[in-house]
Design a protein around this motif. Sequence first.
Motif, short mmCIF file in Angstrom:
data_model
loop_
_atom_site.label_atom_id
_atom_site.label_comp_id
_atom_site.label_asym_id
_atom_site.label_seq_id
_atom_site.Cartn_x
_atom_site.Cartn_y
_atom_site.Cartn_z
N ARG A 170 20.05 5.20 -19.61
CA ARG A 170 18.66 5.48 -19.26
C ARG A 170 18.46 5.30 -17.75
O ARG A 170 19.16 4.52 -17.12
CB ARG A 170 17.72 4.51 -20.00
N ILE A 171 17.49 6.01 -17.20
CA ILE A 171 17.24 5.86 -15.77
C ILE A 171 15.74 5.75 -15.50
O ILE A 171 14.91 6.35 -16.20
CB ILE A 171 17.85 7.03 -14.95
N GLU A 172 15.43 4.95 -14.50
CA GLU A 172 14.07 4.76 -14.01
C GLU A 172 14.07 5.15 -12.54
O GLU A 172 14.95 4.74 -11.79
CB GLU A 172 13.68 3.29 -14.16
N ALA A 173 13.11 5.95 -12.13
CA ALA A 173 13.03 6.37 -10.73
C ALA A 173 11.58 6.37 -10.29
O ALA A 173 10.66 6.66 -11.07
CB ALA A 173 13.63 7.76 -10.55
N ALA A 174 11.36 6.04 -9.02
CA ALA A 174 10.01 5.99 -8.49
C ALA A 174 10.01 6.42 -7.03
O ALA A 174 10.98 6.18 -6.30
CB ALA A 174 9.43 4.58 -8.61
N CYS A 175 8.94 7.08 -6.63
CA CYS A 175 8.76 7.39 -5.21
C CYS A 175 7.30 7.19 -4.84
O CYS A 175 6.40 7.44 -5.65
CB CYS A 175 9.22 8.80 -4.87
N ALA A 176 7.07 6.73 -3.63
CA ALA A 176 5.73 6.39 -3.15
C ALA A 176 5.20 7.47 -2.22
O ALA A 176 5.85 8.47 -1.96
CB ALA A 176 5.77 5.04 -2.44
N ASP A 177 3.99 7.24 -1.73
CA ASP A 177 3.30 8.16 -0.81
C ASP A 177 3.08 9.53 -1.45
O ASP A 177 3.34 10.56 -0.83
CB ASP A 177 4.07 8.31 0.50
N ILE A 178 2.57 9.55 -2.67
CA ILE A 178 2.35 10.83 -3.32
C ILE A 178 0.91 11.33 -3.15
O ILE A 178 0.54 12.34 -3.73
CB ILE A 178 2.74 10.80 -4.82
N TYR A 179 0.12 10.63 -2.35
CA TYR A 179 -1.16 11.19 -1.93
C TYR A 179 -1.40 10.88 -0.46
O TYR A 179 -0.76 10.00 0.12
CB TYR A 179 -2.32 10.73 -2.80
N PHE A 180 -2.28 11.66 0.15
CA PHE A 180 -2.66 11.44 1.54
C PHE A 180 -4.18 11.49 1.64
O PHE A 180 -4.85 11.93 0.70
CB PHE A 180 -2.01 12.48 2.46
N ARG A 181 -4.71 11.07 2.75
CA ARG A 181 -6.15 11.04 2.95
C ARG A 181 -6.59 12.25 3.76
O ARG A 181 -6.02 12.56 4.80
CB ARG A 181 -6.57 9.76 3.67
N GLU B 155 0.84 -1.19 0.00
CA GLU B 155 0.00 0.00 0.00
C GLU B 155 0.88 1.25 0.00
O GLU B 155 1.04 1.92 1.02
CB GLU B 155 -0.92 0.00 1.22
N PRO B 156 1.46 1.59 -1.15
CA PRO B 156 2.38 2.73 -1.19
C PRO B 156 1.71 4.09 -1.30
O PRO B 156 2.39 5.11 -1.40
CB PRO B 156 3.20 2.43 -2.45
N ASN B 157 0.37 4.15 -1.28
CA ASN B 157 -0.35 5.42 -1.39
C ASN B 157 0.06 6.21 -2.63
O ASN B 157 0.34 7.41 -2.56
CB ASN B 157 -0.18 6.27 -0.13
N GLY B 158 0.06 5.54 -3.74
CA GLY B 158 0.36 6.19 -5.01
C GLY B 158 1.84 6.30 -5.28
O GLY B 158 2.64 6.53 -4.36
N VAL B 159 2.22 6.10 -6.53
CA VAL B 159 3.63 6.14 -6.93
C VAL B 159 3.79 7.08 -8.12
O VAL B 159 3.01 7.02 -9.08
CB VAL B 159 4.15 4.74 -7.30
N LEU B 160 4.79 7.93 -8.02
CA LEU B 160 5.23 8.76 -9.15
C LEU B 160 6.40 8.04 -9.80
O LEU B 160 7.37 7.72 -9.13
CB LEU B 160 5.67 10.14 -8.66
N MET B 161 6.30 7.76 -11.09
CA MET B 161 7.33 7.00 -11.79
C MET B 161 7.84 7.81 -12.97
O MET B 161 7.06 8.38 -13.74
CB MET B 161 6.79 5.66 -12.25
N LEU B 162 9.16 7.87 -13.10
CA LEU B 162 9.81 8.72 -14.09
C LEU B 162 10.87 7.92 -14.85
O LEU B 162 11.67 7.21 -14.24
CB LEU B 162 10.47 9.91 -13.39
N HIS B 163 10.84 8.04 -16.17
CA HIS B 163 11.92 7.52 -17.01
C HIS B 163 12.54 8.68 -17.77
O HIS B 163 11.82 9.49 -18.35
CB HIS B 163 11.41 6.48 -18.01
N LEU B 164 13.87 8.75 -17.74
CA LEU B 164 14.61 9.74 -18.51
C LEU B 164 15.46 8.98 -19.51
O LEU B 164 16.29 8.13 -19.13
CB LEU B 164 15.48 10.60 -17.59
N ILE B 165 15.25 9.27 -20.79
CA ILE B 165 15.84 8.46 -21.86
C ILE B 165 16.56 9.37 -22.86
O ILE B 165 15.91 10.11 -23.61
CB ILE B 165 14.76 7.65 -22.60
N PRO B 166 17.90 9.34 -22.86
CA PRO B 166 18.62 10.04 -23.94
C PRO B 166 18.25 9.40 -25.28
O PRO B 166 18.31 8.18 -25.43
CB PRO B 166 20.09 9.80 -23.59
N GLN B 167 17.89 10.20 -26.24
CA GLN B 167 17.41 9.67 -27.52
C GLN B 167 18.45 8.78 -28.18
O GLN B 167 18.11 7.78 -28.83
CB GLN B 167 17.03 10.83 -28.45
N GLU B 168 19.72 9.11 -28.01
CA GLU B 168 20.76 8.33 -28.68
C GLU B 168 20.87 6.90 -28.16
O GLU B 168 21.40 6.02 -28.84
CB GLU B 168 22.12 9.02 -28.57
#
Length: 236
Positions: A109-120, A39-52
């Motif tokens: 390339r990088i993948e990053a994620a963080c949880a708890d991006i919402y609260f009640r 129950e991570p209370n929402g996750v923000l997930m980001l990928h940064l990809i150099p085109q090359e």
Amino acid sequence: MAVDPQLWLSREELVFFRMRQFHQERVKAFAAEKRLGEEPNGVLMLHLIPQETVERRIQLPAADLNKHAATLPGLGGSSLACCFNVDGLCFYQERKPAKSYSQLFRDGRIEAACADIYFRQYDVSVVRDAQCERAFFDFIPSYLKLCQALALNVPIWAFVALVGCDGARFRTNPHFPDFSPGGVDRSIAFLPELKIEGFDIEPQTSLRPLCDFLWQAGGIERSLNFDAEGKWRGRG
């Protein structure tokens, strides 16, 4: 018989198709595996990809990854330990349950994620919008510096997804319980992509589209953390 879209796409379209496909497949795998707890209370997930990295085959030396990336911050500002794995260099929280992680792949390339991006609040799931936007402003410039150190070129594409945020709404007034009329309408929300064409960016200006995309996922035209002059005024 299904036709492979890669057979009829132009080269430019094919490059973008492969980047987006990588992003979407990784996000779906992440959602299925529940890497940040039940129950991570929402996750923000980001990928940064150099085109090359999609246009040609790149494999960076492990020593270079370790030298330049060991101090890369976690998405959301957390401090992470790191170790090598099959994919490259993995950044992780040693405490459990983990709320953040990053994966730097061997091609940059990088993948990053963080949880708890919402609260009640008042039985409403409320997106921590300022926290998400600060995560963009802090993490992406750090990654751009890493790309320079690794001799990776622009453009670099940012792909963002919200995972497990269906129904979450945005607080439209920081002082009163006023919320967006609608909420995020799906369990995995893929936001529009952003093309970053330079290393020397002003984060709150260059990355504002990501902030607007975030709010649009909840039914609001633009980020309310920016004032009428376009200055970012994080609302807490």
